[in-house]
Design a protein around this motif. Sequence first.
Motif, PDB file in Angstrom:
ATOM      1  N   VAL A  31      65.071  49.139  27.166  1.00 45.93           N
ATOM      2  CA  VAL A  31      64.724  50.457  26.634  1.00 45.93           C
ATOM      3  C   VAL A  31      64.868  51.478  27.762  1.00 45.93           C
ATOM      4  CG1 VAL A  31      62.917  51.882  25.607  1.00 45.93           C
ATOM      5  CG2 VAL A  31      63.143  49.477  24.936  1.00 45.93           C
ATOM      6  N   VAL A  32      65.683  52.509  27.527  1.00 41.16           N
ATOM      7  CA  VAL A  32      65.921  53.553  28.517  1.00 41.16           C
ATOM      8  C   VAL A  32      65.299  54.843  27.986  1.00 41.16           C
ATOM      9  CG1 VAL A  32      67.652  54.671  29.967  1.00 41.16           C
ATOM     10  CG2 VAL A  32      68.146  52.429  28.945  1.00 41.16           C
TER      11      VAL A  32
ATOM     12  N   VAL B  49      70.512  43.867  23.900  1.00 42.11           N
ATOM     13  CA  VAL B  49      70.648  45.174  23.239  1.00 42.11           C
ATOM     14  C   VAL B  49      70.084  46.248  24.174  1.00 42.11           C
ATOM     15  CG1 VAL B  49      69.980  46.559  21.222  1.00 42.11           C
ATOM     16  CG2 VAL B  49      70.231  44.094  20.973  1.00 42.11           C
ATOM     17  N   VAL B  50      70.674  47.463  24.120  1.00 39.80           N
ATOM     18  CA  VAL B  50      70.138  48.613  24.854  1.00 39.80           C
ATOM     19  C   VAL B  50      69.721  49.672  23.837  1.00 39.80           C
ATOM     20  CG1 VAL B  50      70.671  50.506  26.457  1.00 39.80           C
ATOM     21  CG2 VAL B  50      71.570  48.211  26.894  1.00 39.80           C
ATOM     22  N   VAL B  51      68.486  50.179  23.992  1.00 40.82           N
ATOM     23  CA  VAL B  51      68.006  51.316  23.193  1.00 40.82           C
ATOM     24  C   VAL B  51      67.832  52.457  24.181  1.00 40.82           C
ATOM     25  CG1 VAL B  51      66.127  52.247  21.788  1.00 40.82           C
ATOM     26  CG2 VAL B  51      66.815  49.854  21.508  1.00 40.82           C
ATOM     27  N   THR B  52      68.565  53.561  23.972  1.00 37.94           N
ATOM     28  CA  THR B  52      68.509  54.654  24.940  1.00 37.94           C
ATOM     29  C   THR B  52      68.212  56.007  24.314  1.00 37.94           C
ATOM     30  OG1 THR B  52      69.686  55.767  26.747  1.00 37.94           O
ATOM     31  CG2 THR B  52      71.023  55.059  24.883  1.00 37.94           C
ATOM     32  N   ASP B  53      67.444  56.788  25.039  1.00 32.67           N
ATOM     33  CA  ASP B  53      67.214  58.192  24.719  1.00 32.67           C
ATOM     34  C   ASP B  53      68.513  58.933  25.071  1.00 32.67           C
ATOM     35  OD1 ASP B  53      65.952  60.609  24.149  1.00 32.67           O
ATOM     36  OD2 ASP B  53      64.917  60.719  26.066  1.00 32.67           O
TER      37      ASP B  53
ATOM     38  N   LEU C  74      75.556  57.128  29.493  1.00 33.63           N
ATOM     39  CA  LEU C  74      75.217  55.722  29.718  1.00 33.63           C
ATOM     40  C   LEU C  74      75.973  54.839  28.737  1.00 33.63           C
ATOM     41  CD1 LEU C  74      73.531  53.361  30.859  1.00 33.63           C
ATOM     42  CD2 LEU C  74      71.736  53.989  29.216  1.00 33.63           C
ATOM     43  N   CYS C  75      75.972  55.218  27.488  1.00 30.30           N
ATOM     44  CA  CYS C  75      76.672  54.460  26.454  1.00 30.30           C
ATOM     45  C   CYS C  75      78.159  54.365  26.781  1.00 30.30           C
ATOM     46  CB  CYS C  75      76.460  55.127  25.093  1.00 30.30           C
ATOM     47  SG  CYS C  75      77.236  54.261  23.722  1.00 30.30           S
ATOM     48  N   ARG C  76      78.761  55.489  27.119  1.00 26.68           N
ATOM     49  CA  ARG C  76      80.182  55.527  27.454  1.00 26.68           C
ATOM     50  C   ARG C  76      80.480  54.629  28.648  1.00 26.68           C
ATOM     51  NH1 ARG C  76      80.722  60.831  27.076  1.00 26.68           N
ATOM     52  NH2 ARG C  76      80.404  61.261  29.273  1.00 26.68           N
ATOM     53  N   SER C  77      79.616  54.676  29.660  1.00 27.27           N
ATOM     54  CA  SER C  77      79.782  53.864  30.861  1.00 27.27           C
ATOM     55  C   SER C  77      79.719  52.367  30.528  1.00 27.27           C
ATOM     56  CB  SER C  77      78.695  54.233  31.871  1.00 27.27           C
ATOM     57  OG  SER C  77      78.758  53.406  32.987  1.00 27.27           O
TER      58      SER C  77
ATOM     59  N   VAL D 156      71.326  54.482  20.145  1.00 27.56           N
ATOM     60  CA  VAL D 156      70.891  55.785  20.633  1.00 27.56           C
ATOM     61  C   VAL D 156      69.679  56.192  19.808  1.00 27.56           C
ATOM     62  CG1 VAL D 156      71.513  58.213  20.833  1.00 27.56           C
ATOM     63  CG2 VAL D 156      73.175  56.455  21.447  1.00 27.56           C
ATOM     64  N   CYS D 157      68.628  56.569  20.498  1.00 22.95           N
ATOM     65  CA  CYS D 157      67.359  56.925  19.867  1.00 22.95           C
ATOM     66  C   CYS D 157      67.025  58.343  20.328  1.00 22.95           C
ATOM     67  CB  CYS D 157      66.304  55.919  20.314  1.00 22.95           C
ATOM     68  SG  CYS D 157      64.761  56.065  19.468  1.00 22.95           S
ATOM     69  N   SER D 158      67.171  59.329  19.433  1.00 24.17           N
ATOM     70  CA  SER D 158      67.074  60.721  19.863  1.00 24.17           C
ATOM     71  C   SER D 158      66.406  61.613  18.836  1.00 24.17           C
ATOM     72  CB  SER D 158      68.489  61.245  20.126  1.00 24.17           C
ATOM     73  OG  SER D 158      68.467  62.606  20.454  1.00 24.17           O
TER      74      SER D 158
END
Length: 120
Positions: free
Chosen positions: A6-7, A48-52, A63-66, A80-82
């Motif tokens: 979680v980011v 899995v990655v969950v990112t703001d 981050l996602c693109r990277s 993506v969680c926004s």
Amino acid sequence: MSTVLVVEDTASEMELITTYLRNSGYTVIGAADAKEALNKVSQFKPDVVVTDVVMPGMSGFELCRSLKKNPETEKLPVIVCSSKNQEIDRLWAMKQGADAYVIKPFQQEDLVKAVRSVDF
């Protein structure tokens, strides 16, 4: 059970997301920004990655693109969680390689459903 990175740079949001995922049986690793997340991805190999999106330094979109451009992490699902709730934001996230998009505020079931949909 799967491990979720979680980011999230807001402590209260991090705690909420972590609680929701742990209550659903996931192991959770936290990162306060995208740079820390990149280090933790190589160190812990999450499922899995969950990112703001809006964070200091590198955004969740960056981050996602990277992650998606790196052959070692290109298959790593990213959610993506926004609070950005316009259709253009969701489309932009998908263009960056996001596998799912969850709009804040969300219910536990919304987040867990998104994680389950990409966790294989």
